[in-house]
Scaffold this motif. Sequence first.
Motif, PDB file in Angstrom:
ATOM      1  N   GLY A  57      21.860 -27.624 106.963  1.00  0.00           N
ATOM      2  CA  GLY A  57      22.519 -28.752 107.605  1.00  0.00           C
ATOM      3  C   GLY A  57      23.988 -28.550 107.874  1.00  0.00           C
ATOM      4  O   GLY A  57      24.625 -29.380 108.514  1.00  0.00           O
ATOM      5  N   GLU A  58      24.552 -27.438 107.411  1.00  0.00           N
ATOM      6  CA  GLU A  58      25.972 -27.170 107.676  1.00  0.00           C
ATOM      7  C   GLU A  58      26.156 -26.863 109.160  1.00  0.00           C
ATOM      8  O   GLU A  58      25.344 -26.170 109.764  1.00  0.00           O
ATOM      9  N   PHE A  59      27.211 -27.388 109.764  1.00  0.00           N
ATOM     10  CA  PHE A  59      27.451 -27.117 111.182  1.00  0.00           C
ATOM     11  C   PHE A  59      28.692 -26.262 111.340  1.00  0.00           C
ATOM     12  O   PHE A  59      29.610 -26.299 110.521  1.00  0.00           O
ATOM     13  N   PHE A  60      28.696 -25.475 112.395  1.00  0.00           N
ATOM     14  CA  PHE A  60      29.772 -24.516 112.590  1.00  0.00           C
ATOM     15  C   PHE A  60      29.875 -24.151 114.055  1.00  0.00           C
ATOM     16  O   PHE A  60      29.021 -24.487 114.872  1.00  0.00           O
ATOM     17  N   TYR A  61      30.912 -23.402 114.357  1.00  0.00           N
ATOM     18  CA  TYR A  61      31.319 -23.067 115.717  1.00  0.00           C
ATOM     19  C   TYR A  61      30.861 -21.647 116.041  1.00  0.00           C
ATOM     20  O   TYR A  61      31.214 -20.706 115.346  1.00  0.00           O
TER      21      TYR A  61
END
Length: 202
Positions: A57-61
């Motif tokens: 569920g971690e979001f990143f670029y």
Amino acid sequence: MRIKYLFVSILFFLLLDVSLFSQENLPVIMYVNATAGLRVRSAPSLDSSVVRTLRHGEFFYITERSNNTVTIDGRTDYWYQVRNGWVFGGYLSNQLPNDLPSFIGKWNLVNQSGEMTGHFILLDVNNNYTEGQEETCGVWGGTYRMNGNTAIITISGHDRETGEPYTMKDHLQYRIQIVDKNNIIIHQNNEQTRYRRGTWYW
């Protein structure tokens, strides 16, 4: 008959490109969709060293895509570059996984006309809280903890004059009302503001 074979060949070629997005669409924000977490590697290869592990569920670029696809655990996709390394795209999603609390993610304030504004908040799976304004790129933040459906926000930062870190304990208390997966209402004191799941501008 040749036209039929040409059509089948083109369709087969298109199916080979299983990427979530093309190189031209980068950069973009994605979510980890792997309950055991997703390893970030120093290079786009299983033989490279593990730099860190991203939580489910971690979001990143994402800024770059590898030239070729690979198949890992029966999934075929590209490698994608993130901060400090590379991740395999077979465990990425452009939406928050369904098994996570729906308040996780980016939310934009909705004005009285029903339009989304540039004011946003971010709540991630690592209990980080960020708030800011997209037009000015001004952001501040800290951490949050949930007490029932109330988010207790602790703002942290550095004093402008001394440079010393500070923490404002329980500075904000937001009660989050989940309307649906794309809309929440935040209650603070006697005020309530509507937020819509935001789009990413950076």
